[in-house]
Design a protein around this motif. Sequence first.
Motif, PDB file in Angstrom:
ATOM      1  N   LEU A 192      -1.687  16.164  24.334  1.00 30.34           N
ATOM      2  CA  LEU A 192      -2.063  15.774  25.701  1.00 30.34           C
ATOM      3  C   LEU A 192      -1.385  16.674  26.723  1.00 30.34           C
ATOM      4  N   ALA A 193      -0.083  16.936  26.514  1.00 25.84           N
ATOM      5  CA  ALA A 193       0.648  17.798  27.449  1.00 25.84           C
ATOM      6  C   ALA A 193       0.103  19.217  27.431  1.00 25.84           C
ATOM      7  N   ALA A 194      -0.418  19.639  26.298  1.00 27.86           N
ATOM      8  CA  ALA A 194      -0.975  20.982  26.179  1.00 27.86           C
ATOM      9  C   ALA A 194      -2.408  21.058  26.696  1.00 27.86           C
ATOM     10  N   GLY A 195      -2.954  19.941  27.177  1.00 27.62           N
ATOM     11  CA  GLY A 195      -4.312  19.937  27.711  1.00 27.62           C
ATOM     12  C   GLY A 195      -5.387  19.944  26.644  1.00 27.62           C
ATOM     13  N   ARG A 196      -5.092  19.356  25.477  1.00 27.90           N
ATOM     14  CA  ARG A 196      -6.058  19.312  24.369  1.00 27.90           C
ATOM     15  C   ARG A 196      -6.269  17.867  23.904  1.00 27.90           C
ATOM     16  N   PRO A 197      -6.718  16.980  24.811  1.00 26.93           N
ATOM     17  CA  PRO A 197      -6.790  15.551  24.479  1.00 26.93           C
ATOM     18  C   PRO A 197      -7.722  15.229  23.327  1.00 26.93           C
ATOM     19  N   ALA A 198      -8.870  15.891  23.234  1.00 28.52           N
ATOM     20  CA  ALA A 198      -9.836  15.555  22.188  1.00 28.52           C
ATOM     21  C   ALA A 198      -9.247  15.749  20.795  1.00 28.52           C
ATOM     22  N   GLN A 199      -8.325  16.715  20.676  1.00 27.50           N
ATOM     23  CA  GLN A 199      -7.713  16.971  19.376  1.00 27.50           C
ATOM     24  C   GLN A 199      -6.735  15.865  18.964  1.00 27.50           C
ATOM     25  N   ALA A 200      -6.390  14.991  19.909  1.00 27.24           N
ATOM     26  CA  ALA A 200      -5.462  13.894  19.606  1.00 27.24           C
ATOM     27  C   ALA A 200      -6.177  12.639  19.110  1.00 27.24           C
ATOM     28  N   ILE A 201      -7.503  12.604  19.180  1.00 26.29           N
ATOM     29  CA  ILE A 201      -8.246  11.382  18.831  1.00 26.29           C
ATOM     30  C   ILE A 201      -8.016  10.963  17.388  1.00 26.29           C
ATOM     31  N   SER A 215      -0.189  -1.812  22.053  1.00 26.12           N
ATOM     32  CA  SER A 215      -0.575  -1.451  23.417  1.00 26.12           C
ATOM     33  C   SER A 215      -0.272   0.011  23.735  1.00 26.12           C
ATOM     34  N   VAL A 216       0.819   0.546  23.202  1.00 23.79           N
ATOM     35  CA  VAL A 216       1.169   1.944  23.466  1.00 23.79           C
ATOM     36  C   VAL A 216       0.170   2.875  22.798  1.00 23.79           C
ATOM     37  N   TYR A 217      -0.184   2.572  21.538  1.00 17.82           N
ATOM     38  CA  TYR A 217      -1.155   3.418  20.840  1.00 17.82           C
ATOM     39  C   TYR A 217      -2.532   3.322  21.500  1.00 17.82           C
ATOM     40  N   ALA A 218      -2.888   2.131  21.963  1.00 19.33           N
ATOM     41  CA  ALA A 218      -4.173   1.961  22.653  1.00 19.33           C
ATOM     42  C   ALA A 218      -4.202   2.764  23.950  1.00 19.33           C
ATOM     43  N   TYR A 219      -3.087   2.802  24.639  1.00 15.15           N
ATOM     44  CA  TYR A 219      -2.971   3.587  25.882  1.00 15.15           C
ATOM     45  C   TYR A 219      -3.223   5.073  25.599  1.00 15.15           C
ATOM     46  N   TYR A 220      -2.564   5.600  24.574  1.00 13.70           N
ATOM     47  CA  TYR A 220      -2.746   7.015  24.255  1.00 13.70           C
ATOM     48  C   TYR A 220      -4.137   7.288  23.688  1.00 13.70           C
ATOM     49  N   ASN A 221      -4.710   6.303  23.035  1.00 18.80           N
ATOM     50  CA  ASN A 221      -6.082   6.469  22.540  1.00 18.80           C
ATOM     51  C   ASN A 221      -7.059   6.616  23.717  1.00 18.80           C
ATOM     52  N   ALA A 222      -6.845   5.829  24.768  1.00 18.18           N
ATOM     53  CA  ALA A 222      -7.688   5.956  25.960  1.00 18.18           C
ATOM     54  C   ALA A 222      -7.543   7.346  26.577  1.00 18.18           C
ATOM     55  N   LEU A 223      -6.305   7.845  26.667  1.00 18.67           N
ATOM     56  CA  LEU A 223      -6.081   9.178  27.225  1.00 18.67           C
ATOM     57  C   LEU A 223      -6.767  10.250  26.388  1.00 18.67           C
ATOM     58  N   ALA A 224      -6.689  10.091  25.064  1.00 20.17           N
ATOM     59  CA  ALA A 224      -7.314  11.075  24.179  1.00 20.17           C
ATOM     60  C   ALA A 224      -8.827  11.120  24.399  1.00 20.17           C
ATOM     61  N   HIS A 225      -9.404   9.977  24.775  1.00 19.07           N
ATOM     62  CA  HIS A 225     -10.847   9.905  25.027  1.00 19.07           C
ATOM     63  C   HIS A 225     -11.205  10.233  26.481  1.00 19.07           C
ATOM     64  N   GLY A 226     -10.224  10.695  27.257  1.00 19.16           N
ATOM     65  CA  GLY A 226     -10.500  11.089  28.636  1.00 19.16           C
ATOM     66  C   GLY A 226     -10.569   9.944  29.620  1.00 19.16           C
ATOM     67  N   ILE A 227     -10.059   8.775  29.241  1.00 16.78           N
ATOM     68  CA  ILE A 227     -10.087   7.587  30.101  1.00 16.78           C
ATOM     69  C   ILE A 227      -8.714   7.421  30.762  1.00 16.78           C
ATOM     70  N   THR A 228      -8.685   7.142  32.054  1.00 12.06           N
ATOM     71  CA  THR A 228      -7.429   6.878  32.756  1.00 12.06           C
ATOM     72  C   THR A 228      -7.158   5.375  32.756  1.00 12.06           C
ATOM     73  N   PRO A 229      -6.202   4.887  31.960  1.00 11.19           N
ATOM     74  CA  PRO A 229      -5.888   3.452  31.967  1.00 11.19           C
ATOM     75  C   PRO A 229      -5.359   3.032  33.337  1.00 11.19           C
ATOM     76  N   PRO A 230      -5.695   1.843  33.809  1.00 11.12           N
ATOM     77  CA  PRO A 230      -5.229   1.419  35.135  1.00 11.12           C
ATOM     78  C   PRO A 230      -3.726   1.193  35.207  1.00 11.12           C
ATOM     79  N   HIS A 231      -3.110   0.865  34.060  1.00 10.07           N
ATOM     80  CA  HIS A 231      -1.666   0.621  34.024  1.00 10.07           C
ATOM     81  C   HIS A 231      -1.087   1.210  32.747  1.00 10.07           C
ATOM     82  N   GLN A 232       0.211   1.469  32.781  1.00  9.23           N
ATOM     83  CA  GLN A 232       0.910   1.870  31.564  1.00  9.23           C
ATOM     84  C   GLN A 232       1.462   0.636  30.858  1.00  9.23           C
ATOM     85  N   PRO A 233       1.549   0.656  29.538  1.00  2.86           N
ATOM     86  CA  PRO A 233       2.104  -0.499  28.819  1.00  2.86           C
ATOM     87  C   PRO A 233       3.558  -0.750  29.201  1.00  2.86           C
TER      88      PRO A 233
END
Length: 440
Positions: A192-201, A215-233
């Motif tokens: 994610l930090a390297a700007g390669r979110p799709a590769q993290a799916i 909840s933490v893994y679900a949060y990062y899963n949303a980021l990997a799919h290009g979704i901005t979660p409204p809150h952090q866990p």
Amino acid sequence: MSATAPQADPIRKYLETARAQIGKGELREAAQTLNKAQRIIPDDARIFMLAGLMAEKSGNVKGAFEALRRSVALAPDWGPGLLELALLLARQNQFQEAVETAEKVARLEPGNLLVLAGVVDIAHRARHTEMAVRHLRRGLELVPGDVQLRRLLARDLGSLGQHAEALDLWSGLIAQDAKDTEALLGRVQTLLAAGRPAQAIADTTTLLELVPGDSVYAYYNALAHGITPPHQPIELNRHLFDGMAEVYDQHMVRGLRYQLPKIVADKILSRYPEKRLNVLDLGCGTGLLGVCLGRIDGFLIGVDVSTKMVEQAARHSVYDRFHTVNLLEALHATPASLYEVITALDVFIYAGDLTEAIPNAHRILLPAGDFYFSCEAAPEDGPDLVLQANGRYAHKRSHVQALCRQAGFDPVEIENLALRYENQEPVQGFLVKAHKAAAA
């Protein structure tokens, strides 16, 4: 300090007993044991080292420094005494001397893994990541393939932006153990930090298969799919700030030139010079706002998800009560019309969406009350809420102003300012003062 054969060491048994007693918190007994040892050998560096540990555990930091400096004076090249002094310096945020002392110990005992662990801990406390990386590389020369050293090195390399090498380390750990959740998450964060979110799916999918509903893994899963979660866990923020608690004040105020608590405290005191008011400090952290306000004639209530941060805030003896809960839960559960002032400084950069927080703050404030909060600034031509590469949320100024007005605040004053400095560059944001109308 000269080495002494165990059978010729007349105080060894006392030292071992005293160390065990200190570990169990039996400080009076430990003092008596060390006194017995000192009657046999008055100037043994080991006695003063243990006396320093005992003093720190009792809360006597001054005495701890005196004893450990005496130990080092008696045996200037004795690694254990130097290391304990360096660790105490780091725990007391005296980082320059801590780093210098730690480097000396590392040169004296380059093959000692306990020394290595202490030196790396000091480097992390001092935010000297390059130093930590150097010693972690040295550790892997001593213990090739060590899992914990590889994890630490991968994380530090990632924080330095050396993503390719960090990914190699994480991938090696995963190849060794496909269910290593720490390595899987580390690779996700690096991608994610390297700007390669799709590769993290693939990794986030694996993590959720291993720990469904996390909840933490679900949060990062949303980021990997290009979704901005409204809150952090909550768990993510709690872990982050628990780890920062002991060094937070030094890091923020001196290292990052963080002045928001002082700026807001001055604004509050200019309106309430007699300090007769009740204040709700959301995301109170280590209590910097409370320190700047001092004791008030009313209630100062702190809210933070991190127990370790609250423990630091309690030491200032200015807060009346703390709640270790999520700020959205705290706002929802608080009765209406209770506080003259609510603050949320450097909080919404982690809490994210404000559509619930701002109306609840309006409800909880007394008529003519003020809500002070800060945000990092998102571009006006983009989304209302942006999750940045650093893991913090940024908010669009016009959106925040609209939310405040919709909630009933009037006037809404917004001041652009540098919230803090990172890598000597200002972090641009804004401070909001939202005013609730007086009763008719």
